[in-house]
Design a protein around this motif. Structure first.
Motif, PDB file in Angstrom:
ATOM      1  N   ALA A   1      10.048  -9.662  40.780  1.00 48.74           N
ATOM      2  CA  ALA A   1       9.334  -8.524  41.331  1.00 48.74           C
ATOM      3  C   ALA A   1       9.078  -7.462  40.130  1.00 48.74           C
ATOM      4  O   ALA A   1       7.592  -7.375  40.278  1.00 48.74           O
ATOM      5  CB  ALA A   1      10.064  -7.840  42.295  1.00 48.74           C
ATOM      6  N   ALA A   2       9.600  -7.382  39.157  1.00 52.49           N
ATOM      7  CA  ALA A   2       8.795  -6.169  38.197  1.00 52.49           C
ATOM      8  C   ALA A   2       7.833  -7.047  38.016  1.00 52.49           C
ATOM      9  O   ALA A   2       6.561  -6.516  36.912  1.00 52.49           O
ATOM     10  CB  ALA A   2       9.907  -5.861  36.664  1.00 52.49           C
ATOM     11  N   ASN A   3       7.788  -8.684  37.545  1.00 56.25           N
ATOM     12  CA  ASN A   3       6.959  -9.486  36.391  1.00 56.25           C
ATOM     13  C   ASN A   3       5.855  -9.305  37.352  1.00 56.25           C
ATOM     14  O   ASN A   3       4.315 -10.119  37.111  1.00 56.25           O
ATOM     15  CB  ASN A   3       7.867 -11.073  36.216  1.00 56.25           C
ATOM     16  CG  ASN A   3       8.194 -11.078  34.557  1.00 56.25           C
ATOM     17  OD1 ASN A   3       7.978 -10.406  33.644  1.00 56.25           O
ATOM     18  ND2 ASN A   3       9.611 -11.923  34.977  1.00 56.25           N
ATOM     19  N   ASN A   4       6.779  -9.375  38.483  1.00 53.80           N
ATOM     20  CA  ASN A   4       4.657  -9.936  39.440  1.00 53.80           C
ATOM     21  C   ASN A   4       3.657  -8.143  39.679  1.00 53.80           C
ATOM     22  O   ASN A   4       2.576  -8.541  40.232  1.00 53.80           O
ATOM     23  CB  ASN A   4       4.923  -9.771  41.231  1.00 53.80           C
ATOM     24  CG  ASN A   4       5.440 -11.223  41.161  1.00 53.80           C
ATOM     25  OD1 ASN A   4       5.488 -12.320  40.166  1.00 53.80           O
ATOM     26  ND2 ASN A   4       6.297 -11.706  42.162  1.00 53.80           N
ATOM     27  N   SER A   5       4.685  -7.386  38.743  1.00 53.69           N
ATOM     28  CA  SER A   5       3.505  -6.106  39.115  1.00 53.69           C
ATOM     29  C   SER A   5       1.534  -5.826  38.512  1.00 53.69           C
ATOM     30  O   SER A   5       1.273  -5.397  38.687  1.00 53.69           O
ATOM     31  CB  SER A   5       3.957  -4.794  39.055  1.00 53.69           C
ATOM     32  OG  SER A   5       5.804  -5.079  38.687  1.00 53.69           O
ATOM     33  N   PRO A   6       1.291  -7.067  37.823  1.00 57.05           N
ATOM     34  CA  PRO A   6       0.220  -6.924  37.136  1.00 57.05           C
ATOM     35  C   PRO A   6      -0.429  -8.160  37.628  1.00 57.05           C
ATOM     36  O   PRO A   6      -1.793  -7.522  37.196  1.00 57.05           O
ATOM     37  CB  PRO A   6       0.693  -7.216  35.482  1.00 57.05           C
ATOM     38  CG  PRO A   6       1.949  -6.797  35.422  1.00 57.05           C
ATOM     39  CD  PRO A   6       3.016  -7.033  36.761  1.00 57.05           C
ATOM     40  N   LEU A   7      -0.187  -8.527  38.599  1.00 55.51           N
ATOM     41  CA  LEU A   7      -0.704  -9.455  39.711  1.00 55.51           C
ATOM     42  C   LEU A   7      -1.961  -9.066  40.338  1.00 55.51           C
ATOM     43  O   LEU A   7      -2.032  -7.828  40.791  1.00 55.51           O
ATOM     44  CB  LEU A   7       0.002  -9.694  40.477  1.00 55.51           C
ATOM     45  CG  LEU A   7       0.647 -11.251  40.398  1.00 55.51           C
ATOM     46  CD1 LEU A   7       1.175 -11.851  41.774  1.00 55.51           C
ATOM     47  CD2 LEU A   7       0.166 -12.839  40.129  1.00 55.51           C
ATOM     48  N   GLY A   8      -3.361  -8.994  39.560  1.00 59.94           N
ATOM     49  CA  GLY A   8      -4.656  -9.012  40.414  1.00 59.94           C
ATOM     50  C   GLY A   8      -5.451  -8.209  38.907  1.00 59.94           C
ATOM     51  O   GLY A   8      -6.306  -7.614  39.146  1.00 59.94           O
ATOM     52  N   LYS A   9      -4.351  -7.943  37.824  1.00 63.08           N
ATOM     53  CA  LYS A   9      -5.030  -6.747  36.985  1.00 63.08           C
ATOM     54  C   LYS A   9      -5.269  -7.932  36.010  1.00 63.08           C
ATOM     55  O   LYS A   9      -5.820  -6.745  34.651  1.00 63.08           O
ATOM     56  CB  LYS A   9      -4.368  -5.663  37.187  1.00 63.08           C
ATOM     57  CG  LYS A   9      -3.565  -4.697  38.135  1.00 63.08           C
ATOM     58  CD  LYS A   9      -2.783  -3.910  37.444  1.00 63.08           C
ATOM     59  CE  LYS A   9      -2.141  -2.583  39.238  1.00 63.08           C
ATOM     60  NZ  LYS A   9      -1.052  -2.403  38.867  1.00 63.08           N
ATOM     61  N   CYS A  10      -4.837  -8.786  35.356  1.00 63.59           N
ATOM     62  CA  CYS A  10      -4.708  -9.252  34.405  1.00 63.59           C
ATOM     63  C   CYS A  10      -5.779  -9.756  33.876  1.00 63.59           C
ATOM     64  O   CYS A  10      -6.456  -9.903  34.701  1.00 63.59           O
ATOM     65  CB  CYS A  10      -3.166 -10.595  33.772  1.00 63.59           C
ATOM     66  SG  CYS A  10      -1.764  -9.744  34.512  1.00 63.59           S
ATOM     67  N   GLN A  11      -6.311  -9.706  32.744  1.00 69.15           N
ATOM     68  CA  GLN A  11      -7.813 -10.253  32.595  1.00 69.15           C
ATOM     69  C   GLN A  11      -7.590 -11.094  31.767  1.00 69.15           C
ATOM     70  O   GLN A  11      -8.768 -12.067  31.738  1.00 69.15           O
ATOM     71  CB  GLN A  11      -8.330  -9.094  31.599  1.00 69.15           C
ATOM     72  CG  GLN A  11      -8.775  -7.608  32.411  1.00 69.15           C
ATOM     73  CD  GLN A  11      -9.496  -6.798  30.958  1.00 69.15           C
ATOM     74  OE1 GLN A  11     -10.303  -6.790  30.890  1.00 69.15           O
ATOM     75  NE2 GLN A  11      -8.938  -5.459  31.467  1.00 69.15           N
TER      76      GLN A  11
END
Length: 333
Positions: free
Chosen positions: A82-92
């Motif tokens: 779940a923590a690895n998913n935290s930046p989903l949608g924010k990565c460039q």
């Protein structure tokens, strides 16, 4: 330092690095330093899972000093997946690099992985060769994950299958079922398409297996790339983890994985194997505990694991459907 500075290359990021920390104060600096030596432009998302030490303060300082370092501080331990998913949608970046804080990239090895994906559009996930501090290779991938692997990796003492695997694995570029979750590079489009990791996996090797299986279903091959190499210093963060949680979540994750990918029948077999395994370890440790305190501690751990497998087993019937039983969100590891 000011926030106008960037760590590493100043160009637009090609890679978005996600590193989840827990009690990583003594290792995160070396990990970030290894990234700073890469020639590929990147951004970093440092996600802390409510560390009991000063890891959060160290990460916050990185974010203050470098504009391409982003920090997410979880108020509780939500698990590795779940923590690895935290930046989903924010990565460039074009690619996502999942990197454990106890894993160090050799100089320019990120370029080798990125270039491989650039040159092979049919590949969705690539993983490097992992080595110990002395350069000896160790478990970097698996070609299969079935009942035999449960016997090897979950029932036998860990050092036995690891030693056999490290010694006899073929270290050539090849298509595999999954690569090590300590360091893997995948296309951002695939990561977003499949919704990242399945958060039902809390702390287990099967989280990477599941990720690669689902990535493969999008049409992307999963490839082990031995030309790229990382130093994986295992066990550092694990020293901060309650050993019951390590054992229980490993067993629980394996049962859940077989339930999800292999069906109820194989999940029941795996469950039975792990119940017997935990009972055997409990009895053995209890007998040895008459002479040494450390075995009494092991007996207590596997007593709790045995009980958890009976009362909190991921396999349960609800309305004719099998669902998984998650641990309390208040659990700390």
């Amino acid at each position: 330092m000011t926030s106008s500075k960037r760590l590493g290359n100043n160009s637009k990021p090609r890679v978005s690095v996600i590193t989840v920390t827990y009690g990583s104060a003594n290792e995160i600096e070396a990990c970030v330093d290894s990234l700073s030596k890469q020639s590929v432009p990147f951004e970093i998302f440092l996600v802390d899972n409510a560390s009991p030490d000063n890891t959060a303060q160290i990460l916050t300082k990185y974010a203050k000093d470098f504009e391409n370092v982003h920090v997410i501080l979880n108020k509780e331990n939500v698990g590795l997946a779940a923590a690895n998913n935290s930046p989903l949608g924010k990565c460039q970046g074009d690619y996502i690099l999942i990197l454990n804080p106890d894993t160090l990239l050799r100089e320019n090895n990120l370029f080798l992985m990125v270039d491989f994906l650039d040159q092979n559009p049919d590949v969705g996930v690539v993983g490097p060769k992992s080595v110990y501090a002395d350069g000896t290779p160790h478990t970097s991938f698996h070609r299969h994950w079935g009942l035999l692997h449960v016997l090897l990796w979950r029932v036998l003492p860990y050092r036995v299958p690891r030693s056999l695997y490290d010694r006899f694995s073929t270290r050539k570029c090849q298509d595999v079922l999954f690569v090590s979750g300590a360091c893997l590079l995948l296309r951002r489009g695939i990561f977003e398409q499949i919704g990242g990791y399945d958060p039902e996996y809390f702390l287990t090797v099967e989280d990477a297996c599941d990720l690669c299986i689902r990535a493969g279903k999008t049409g992307g091959r999963v490839v082990f790339l031995p030309n790229a190499e990382v130093l994986h210093i295992t066990g550092r963060s694990a020293a901060h983890v309650a050993q019951y949680i390590v054992a229980w979540q490993a067993y629980r994750g394996t049962i859940y994985h077989f339930l999800k990918h292999k069906g109820v029948g194989q999940a029941l077999i795996v469950s039975a194997l792990l119940i017997v395994s935990s009972a055997a370890r409990l009895l053995t440790a209890a007998l040895l505990g008459f002479t040494k305190e450390r075995y009494r501690n092991v007996a207590r751990i596997y007593g709790k694991v045995f009980w958890s497998l009976l009362v909190r087993n991921p396999i349960r019937v609800k309305g004719g459907r099998f669902t998984s039983s998650m641990p309390s969100t208040g659990v700390r590891f």
